[in-house]
Design a protein around this motif. Sequence first.
Motif, mmCIF file in Angstrom:
data_model
loop_
_atom_site.group_PDB
_atom_site.id
_atom_site.type_symbol
_atom_site.label_atom_id
_atom_site.label_comp_id
_atom_site.label_asym_id
_atom_site.label_seq_id
_atom_site.Cartn_x
_atom_site.Cartn_y
_atom_site.Cartn_z
ATOM 1 N N PRO A 1 -1.383 -0.711 9.516
ATOM 2 C CA PRO A 1 -1.840 0.295 8.754
ATOM 3 C C PRO A 1 -3.224 0.670 8.627
ATOM 4 O O PRO A 1 -3.266 1.835 8.211
ATOM 5 C CB PRO A 1 -1.105 0.282 7.548
ATOM 6 N N HIS B 1 0.848 -1.157 0.063
ATOM 7 C CA HIS B 1 -0.007 0.000 -0.156
ATOM 8 C C HIS B 1 0.798 1.478 -0.141
ATOM 9 O O HIS B 1 0.273 2.468 -0.252
ATOM 10 C CB HIS B 1 -0.971 0.024 1.255
ATOM 11 N N LEU B 2 2.218 1.117 0.218
ATOM 12 C CA LEU B 2 3.052 2.397 0.158
ATOM 13 C C LEU B 2 4.153 2.382 -0.771
ATOM 14 O O LEU B 2 4.389 1.308 -1.147
ATOM 15 C CB LEU B 2 3.585 2.607 1.832
ATOM 16 N N VAL C 1 -0.818 6.587 -1.886
ATOM 17 C CA VAL C 1 -0.966 5.583 -0.885
ATOM 18 C C VAL C 1 -2.297 4.827 -1.201
ATOM 19 O O VAL C 1 -3.116 5.559 -1.712
ATOM 20 C CB VAL C 1 -1.216 6.092 0.417
ATOM 21 N N THR D 1 9.267 5.629 0.550
ATOM 22 C CA THR D 1 8.748 6.111 1.730
ATOM 23 C C THR D 1 9.379 6.840 2.537
ATOM 24 O O THR D 1 9.638 7.930 3.357
ATOM 25 C CB THR D 1 7.642 5.212 2.416
ATOM 26 N N THR E 1 2.274 4.677 7.495
ATOM 27 C CA THR E 1 1.040 5.125 6.554
ATOM 28 C C THR E 1 0.527 6.437 6.713
ATOM 29 O O THR E 1 0.098 7.109 6.023
ATOM 30 C CB THR E 1 -0.002 3.730 6.638
ATOM 31 N N ALA F 1 -4.111 -1.895 2.095
ATOM 32 C CA ALA F 1 -3.500 -1.994 3.425
ATOM 33 C C ALA F 1 -4.110 -2.833 4.160
ATOM 34 O O ALA F 1 -5.250 -3.557 4.401
ATOM 35 C CB ALA F 1 -3.757 -0.516 4.178
ATOM 36 N N MET G 1 -4.805 2.751 0.396
ATOM 37 C CA MET G 1 -5.498 2.246 1.322
ATOM 38 C C MET G 1 -6.461 0.847 1.138
ATOM 39 O O MET G 1 -6.716 -0.055 2.139
ATOM 40 C CB MET G 1 -6.345 3.066 2.214
#
Length: 290
Positions: free
Chosen positions: A234, A64-65, A197, A69, A186, A202, A199
């Motif tokens: 997250p 998800h990231l 991102v 990061t 996150t 996640a 989500m």
Amino acid sequence: MNPPASPTSSATSATSATSATSATSATSATSATRTRLSRFSWSGLPAEPLVLVPVGSFEQHGPHLPLATDTTIAVAVAEGAAARLLHRCPAEPVLVAPPVTYAASGEHQPFAGTISIGNEVLGSMLVELVRSMATWCGRIVFVNAHGGNLQSLSRAVVQMRYEQHRVAWVPCETENVDAHAGFTETSLMLHLAPELVDMTQAAVGNTAPITELLPAIVASGVRSVSPSGVLGDPTAATAHEGERVLRKMIEDVSELIARGEPDTDGRLRTRLSEGCRRGVQAPTPDASLW
């Protein structure tokens, strides 16, 4: 109970809030741009500036990231700290160098996209960066946002201080940081780069304490304890929490740079004396190196 707001007043409030947010973002962006080393010509640089060098990584941060990061967070903290330091003590110019993105991420290598140069090469690069920058700048501070860099960072800074360079390092950390790609990171990315991102991807990873997971991670990498690459949860992350955490990180880092002193590993620690760093003597034998 208050009566419901009229559509006109609601629209006005929304417009005002949006305008205020836009104005704040624009101000922050202007402050960040003003301190970026990359925007200067060689002849336009101030004399002996304090230079902050963000140190991140290019590695998996769950599904998800984004891969950058750590670097995104390191840059945000360094630029925020630079702005605070300039406001607090204008006598010392502060610049933010381009980030060190390729770093020591061997524990994440089984995941696609990870690019790691290892501890030895990272350490050598940091040493050469200091030797080069020291020919024109004043103090140098590495602002680190990746735990895998600590060994290389500490060794390089200690070596550079032995060679009489004015250098130290400081971590990006808060009071409650989960291990990797969890709630805190996150939340930070939802604040800094929400468009990066996802989500919907996640999911809860391994939530065991990092102290329990570390032996297996060192021996076999992160994938051996978390197939998704996530250490933490997250799913409840918010941009609001990310903004709060970033503000705390910036406050802590700027305070350490302004008033701290390097320990035996070159990491900035809190000390008692106060005031602008320029002209203040630290109560340690190697104070002249800081």
